[in-house]
Design an enzyme around this catalytic site. Structure first.
Site, PDB file in Angstrom:
ATOM      1  N   LYS A  11     -10.381  45.232 -14.174  1.00  0.00           N
ATOM      2  CA  LYS A  11     -11.601  44.267 -13.397  1.00  0.00           C
ATOM      3  C   LYS A  11     -11.215  42.731 -13.211  1.00  0.00           C
ATOM      4  CE  LYS A  11     -15.190  47.595 -14.626  1.00  0.00           C
ATOM      5  NZ  LYS A  11     -16.458  47.515 -15.306  1.00  0.00           N
ATOM      6  N   TYR A  51     -20.047  51.578  -6.390  1.00  0.00           N
ATOM      7  CA  TYR A  51     -21.056  51.724  -7.254  1.00  0.00           C
ATOM      8  C   TYR A  51     -22.323  52.284  -6.976  1.00  0.00           C
ATOM      9  CZ  TYR A  51     -18.116  49.614 -11.329  1.00  0.00           C
ATOM     10  OH  TYR A  51     -17.079  49.511 -11.994  1.00  0.00           O
ATOM     11  N   PHE A  59     -28.847  46.079 -13.252  1.00  0.00           N
ATOM     12  CA  PHE A  59     -27.786  45.115 -13.153  1.00  0.00           C
ATOM     13  C   PHE A  59     -27.075  45.258 -12.261  1.00  0.00           C
ATOM     14  CE2 PHE A  59     -26.958  49.287 -15.727  1.00  0.00           C
ATOM     15  CZ  PHE A  59     -25.798  49.432 -15.025  1.00  0.00           C
ATOM     16  N   ARG A  87     -11.020  57.788 -20.885  1.00  0.00           N
ATOM     17  CA  ARG A  87     -12.269  57.101 -21.378  1.00  0.00           C
ATOM     18  C   ARG A  87     -12.131  56.830 -22.980  1.00  0.00           C
ATOM     19  NH1 ARG A  87     -16.076  57.044 -17.603  1.00  0.00           N
ATOM     20  NH2 ARG A  87     -17.850  57.144 -19.178  1.00  0.00           N
ATOM     21  N   THR A  93     -18.380  51.608 -23.091  1.00  0.00           N
ATOM     22  CA  THR A  93     -18.831  50.590 -22.187  1.00  0.00           C
ATOM     23  C   THR A  93     -18.929  49.177 -22.841  1.00  0.00           C
ATOM     24  OG1 THR A  93     -19.663  52.281 -21.003  1.00  0.00           O
ATOM     25  CG2 THR A  93     -20.413  49.985 -20.220  1.00  0.00           C
ATOM     26  N   ARG A 104     -11.032  48.120 -24.566  1.00  0.00           N
ATOM     27  CA  ARG A 104     -12.150  47.313 -24.386  1.00  0.00           C
ATOM     28  C   ARG A 104     -12.464  46.452 -25.859  1.00  0.00           C
ATOM     29  NH1 ARG A 104     -15.630  51.407 -21.146  1.00  0.00           N
ATOM     30  NH2 ARG A 104     -15.464  50.770 -18.974  1.00  0.00           N
ATOM     31  N   ASN A 114     -16.003  43.973 -18.731  1.00  0.00           N
ATOM     32  CA  ASN A 114     -15.624  44.936 -19.673  1.00  0.00           C
ATOM     33  C   ASN A 114     -14.142  45.407 -19.393  1.00  0.00           C
ATOM     34  OD1 ASN A 114     -16.419  46.597 -17.840  1.00  0.00           O
ATOM     35  ND2 ASN A 114     -17.425  48.086 -19.310  1.00  0.00           N
ATOM     36  N   HIS A 117     -12.456  50.005 -15.554  1.00  0.00           N
ATOM     37  CA  HIS A 117     -13.281  51.320 -15.148  1.00  0.00           C
ATOM     38  C   HIS A 117     -12.471  52.372 -15.216  1.00  0.00           C
ATOM     39  CE1 HIS A 117     -15.823  53.774 -12.910  1.00  0.00           C
ATOM     40  NE2 HIS A 117     -14.766  54.205 -12.181  1.00  0.00           N
ATOM     41  N   GLU A 128     -13.515  58.800  -5.998  1.00  0.00           N
ATOM     42  CA  GLU A 128     -13.183  57.429  -6.093  1.00  0.00           C
ATOM     43  C   GLU A 128     -11.449  57.039  -5.907  1.00  0.00           C
ATOM     44  OE1 GLU A 128     -16.005  56.589  -9.940  1.00  0.00           O
ATOM     45  OE2 GLU A 128     -13.961  56.550 -10.579  1.00  0.00           O
TER      46      GLU A 128
END
Ligand code: CMP
Length: 140
Positions: A11, A51, A59, A87, A93, A104, A114, A117, A128
């Site tokens: 990100k 998203y 948010f 993950r 998260t 993270r 964070n 993704h 995706e």
């Protein structure tokens, strides 16, 4: 366990701090292969589509604004049980809840910023990946 592919985004908080290589090292150390990767600046439309599942969340606006605030690196990762494995490597998260050794825990700034993704299921991974990569851009 079958070989799977998952979709990843490094990100804007990661590109801004020039830590994409450090994150890729953690991905590869976990046994995942980066079989496609490109640096892009998402449009608002791309981020809203990506998203869309979070459209009603409070948010959502903040999330879209953040994802278009700078470049991102979109990736396809491949490996055994890649979706769950990534993950695990990402961590929770909310970085304050992320386990030691996760991306993270090491790098995320907040629940919004964070750093990474990763897809949450095979169906979402396929959707995706297809949003950002043509089949011939993925080289396993
Ligand atoms: P990601 O895995 O990209 O999927 C949805 C994102 O929404 C999530 O990571 C977070 O970055 C973001 N997010 C989740 N909860 C919040 C929150 N309370 N405030 C801001 N962003 C959030």
């Amino acid at each position: 366990m079958a070989i799977q592919r998952t979709f990843s985004i490094l990100k804007p908080d990661a590109t801004e701090r020039n830590i994409t290589g450090a994150i890729n090292a953690l991905i590869e150390k976990a046994g995942l292969r980066i079989v496609a990767q490109k640096r892009i600046h998402m449009t608002r439309g791309q981020a809203e589509t990506f998203y869309a599942v979070h459209k009603e969340r409070p948010f959502f606006g903040e999330l879209v604004d953040f994802m278009i605030s700078g470049p991102v690196v979109v990736q396809v990762l491949e490996g055994e049980n890649a979706i769950a494995k990534y993950r695990d490597v990402m961590g929770a998260t909310d970085p304050s809840k992320a386990a030691d050794g996760t991306i993270r825990k090491a790098h995320a700034k907040s629940i919004g910023e964070n750093s990474v993704h990763g897809s949450d299921a095979p169906e979402t991974a396929a959707i995706e990946i297809a949003q950002f990569f043509a089949g011939n851009e993925i080289v396993g």
